[in-house]
Design an enzyme around this catalytic site. Structure first.
Site, short mmCIF file in Angstrom:
data_model
loop_
_atom_site.label_atom_id
_atom_site.label_comp_id
_atom_site.label_asym_id
_atom_site.label_seq_id
_atom_site.Cartn_x
_atom_site.Cartn_y
_atom_site.Cartn_z
N TYR A 143 0.80 -1.13 0.05
CA TYR A 143 0.22 0.13 0.15
C TYR A 143 1.02 1.35 0.11
CZ TYR A 143 -3.78 -3.51 1.12
OH TYR A 143 -4.61 -4.22 0.91
N ASP A 204 -1.12 -11.08 9.04
CA ASP A 204 -0.43 -11.90 8.35
C ASP A 204 0.94 -12.26 9.03
OD1 ASP A 204 -2.28 -13.42 6.37
OD2 ASP A 204 -2.67 -11.31 6.14
N HIS A 443 4.92 -6.54 -4.01
CA HIS A 443 3.76 -6.94 -4.23
C HIS A 443 2.82 -5.46 -4.20
CE1 HIS A 443 2.74 -6.96 -0.08
NE2 HIS A 443 3.91 -7.59 0.20
N TYR A 524 -11.28 -1.29 0.21
CA TYR A 524 -11.16 -0.70 1.51
C TYR A 524 -10.05 -0.07 1.87
CZ TYR A 524 -8.11 -4.05 3.70
OH TYR A 524 -6.78 -4.76 4.10
N ARG A 525 -8.90 -0.04 0.95
CA ARG A 525 -7.73 0.25 1.24
C ARG A 525 -6.87 0.26 -0.09
NH1 ARG A 525 -4.22 -3.31 5.33
NH2 ARG A 525 -2.61 -1.92 6.17
#
Ligand code: ADP
Length: 602
Positions: A143, A204, A443, A524-525
């Site tokens: 993100y 995670d 990622h 959501y993000r």
């Protein structure tokens, strides 16, 4: 960064690894460096100066700040950009860039040691009209990591010197933490105190900050998985330097700050989540009671289409709390990717790995061939678990070919056991391994939400698959099932050293965001680079929500210094100058200047 075999320990550094995970961390690091071909840039760089301030004034301003915070606590970013890896991540930039390395980069990083010092930094930023960007740990990978949205912002690394656990309350099952407290650190502290009756909830990976993850509305996998819903009380430095405490924290001498989140009057906490309205310096978090037993279970489903009936079965069980935790429904390619080996081990062609190739691999694994795996956990003493597990078994097996996997057949290093630890609040480091799927693995996530419905799951699955096929990218979907909604998390794993792969990832994401919005789905993000586009999809009633956010921004942050552009919210002085990123802006993150403020008019 240390040598290839060294990893900083939690006892040495707030962002370090607990001793019991050291060997795993060393192995993970070795695997990452085995697939890394990107050369570390050793060139000394000139610091990037944010738009709207002249270089000389900026350098002088930093010297003034160093006089207040101490020389060591103001670090100019004139050094090579070193990406490191998860446990030794940079605080100057995104170690997983989708744009050019030099786009989202800090001019300097500053290290406050207290709320008062955060206030000083904020006042300084107002005085000189310097954009600032707070991070707690900076591990918001996928993100944007530690990167600021506006190039040349001064990153405030809160975690380094503000990493105290201020309180752990064994009677109320709550804690109060500073930004530098990682999930690893909180877990260790609770263990060290011998509070076996309390669990924490973790994502995670455990290296993120409890505050950073919660503010970005991250999730974990116990019944306390909705971190934002589980927090209670914030201390916030506002963009003009005042400090507030929210909820019961506003009542002097109260003992309810961490037990009753609302206090009196408008509930202001939401303003500080995924926002640029303040810097959180303390946060309360509720802790879960040890349920007195727990048991992981896993079901395999054969076909892609099984997703649809599966979601219909999951919904009432989840809402009825028979399925108790934020469970994951993961696609079979992930079963292979999480082994940590490069995809070339299985397939050397270009484009998405063909189905028959990964199915051949699955057949060789103890879990056997499948398309979906459901990972869940049942909590409580054996007789309580048995009651729930029998219902689950009966319902799941209504899908032809559904199999319950016996954990006894799974080796110790099977990913199942990592999920087992995480759903029991014990932090791990295994999830990271799938970044090695490609060389220089990075990622970035596509994360739309929907109700827990079969048709929605299939629509989102097909939408994602179509675009991944078009851009030649392996599709790695996982559905994280909350109480009444699910997040589809699709991580695009790409070679960050290959501009074409970065562009494909970016283009694919932009198409998926638009496709999803057309069908009524929103994320959501999202990653910093995609925030404008995602914000723009939440445009009901002529963008009424963004107009409201901008009104708040202008009132709370009149000089527009706090994380400009975060969540698509631009301060007045940036608006209308092309700072927003979308399909048309390509790889450019900057706009054309900023309006002058009183302090820049000299
Ligand atoms: P983590 O390392 O816990 O995953 P980060 O520190 O990278 O989280 O922060 C995640 C996001 O939340 C970033 O966008 C950051 O700007 C924001 N953020 C983090 N900490 C704070 C804070 N204390 N106050 C305000 N915003 C924050």
């Amino acid at each position: 960064m240390g040598s290839i075999s060294e990893v900083p320990l939690l006892s040495e550094k707030h962002s370090g690894i607990p001793q019991n995970l050291l060997e795993k961390a060393k192995n993970a690091k070795a695997l990452i460096y085995e697939t890394r071909t990107k050369e570390t840039n050793t060139r000394q760089r000139l610091p990037i100066i944010p738009q709207g301030i002249e270089k000389d004034i900026f350098i002088r301003a930093l010297e003034k700040l160093a006089e207040q915070l101490g020389k060591d606590n103001v670090e100019v970013n004139d050094k090579p950009l070193v990406d490191g890896w998860y446990m030794e991540h940079p605080n100057t930039h995104d170690m997983m860039p989708i744009l050019d390395d030099e786009e989202l980069v800090a001019s300097a990083v500053v290290y406050p040691s207290s709320t008062e010092e955060v206030q000083k930094i904020v006042l300084w930023a107002n005085e000189y009209s310097v954009p600032i960007f707070p991070i707690s740990m900076g591990r918001n990978l996928g993100y944007g990591g530690a990167a600021p949205r506006v190039r040349g912002s001064v990153v405030i690394d809160l975690g380094k010197r503000m990493s105290k656990i201020l309180d752990i309350n064994p009677d109320d099952y709550t804690c109060l933490v500073e930004p530098g407290v990682s999930f690893y650190a909180l877990h260790e502290a609770i263990q060290a105190k011998g509070f076996a009756h309390m669990w924490i909830d973790i994502p995670d990976l455990g290296g993120g900050s409890v505050i950073g993850n919660t503010l970005d509305r991250g999730v974990g996998y116990t019944p306390y998985g909705d971190h934002w819903a589980c927090h209670s009380g914030l201390e916030v430095v506002l963009p003009t330097g005042e400090v507030i405490r929210t909820g019961m924290g506003a009542l002097p001498g109260n003992n309810t700050w961490q037990t009753f989140p609302y206090g009196f009057g408008p509930y202001s906490d939401g303003l500080f989540s995924q926002s640029n309205f303040g810097i959180v310096t303390k946060m309360g978090m509720t802790l879960m009671p040890n349920p007195g037993g727990h048991e992981s279970f896993m079901y395999a489903f054969e076909k892609e289409e099984d997703l649809e009936p599966l979601m219909e079965i999951i919904r009432p069980l989840r809402i009825g709390n028979i399925l108790e935790n934020v469970a994951q429904v993961r696609h079979a390619i992930q079963t292979i990717a999480v082994k940590g080996l490069p995809r070339t081990k299985y397939f050397s062609g270009d484009g998405p790995i063909p189905e028959h190739v990964f199915r051949e691999q699955l057949k060789k694994m103890p879990i056997g061939d499948h398309t979906w795996l459901y990972y869940g956990m049942s909590y409580g003493p054996p007789h309580i678990r048995q009651y729930k597990l029998e219902i689950i078994d009966k319902e799941f097996k209504k899908i032809p070919g559904a199999r319950k996997i016996d954990p006894e057949i799974l080796p110790e290093d099977e990913y199942f056991w990592s999920r087992d630890r995480i759903a029991a609040g014990v932090p791990d480091l295994v999830e990271l391994l799938w970044v090695n799927w490609v060389p220089n693995g990075a990622h970035v996530a596509f994360s739309p939400v929907s109700p827990i419905r079969g048709v929605d799951a299939m629509k989102l699955f097909n939408l994602g698959k179509r675009r991944h096929d078009e851009f030649g990218i392996d599709f790695l979907p996982a559905f994280c099932v909350g109480l009444r909604e699910m997040h589809l998390i699709v991580e695009i794993v790409y070679d960050k050293n290959d501009p074409a792969k970065r562009k494909a990832a970016n283009d694919c994401l932009r198409e998926m965001i638009d496709d999803a919005a057309k069908e009524g789905y929103g994320e959501y993000r999202t990653h910093l680079v995609l925030m404008d586009q995602v914000a723009d999809t939440y445009n009901w009633n002529d963008n009424a929500l963004m107009k409201f956010n901008e009104k708040l921004k202008d009132a709370l942050d009149p000089n527009g210094i706090m994380a400009p552009g975060k969540s698509g919210i631009w301060p007045k002085r940036y608006r209308g100058r092309g700072w927003e990123m979308g399909k048309e802006s390509g790889a450019k993150s900057e706009g054309d200047g900023v309006a002058l403020t009183e302090s820049t008019k000299f």
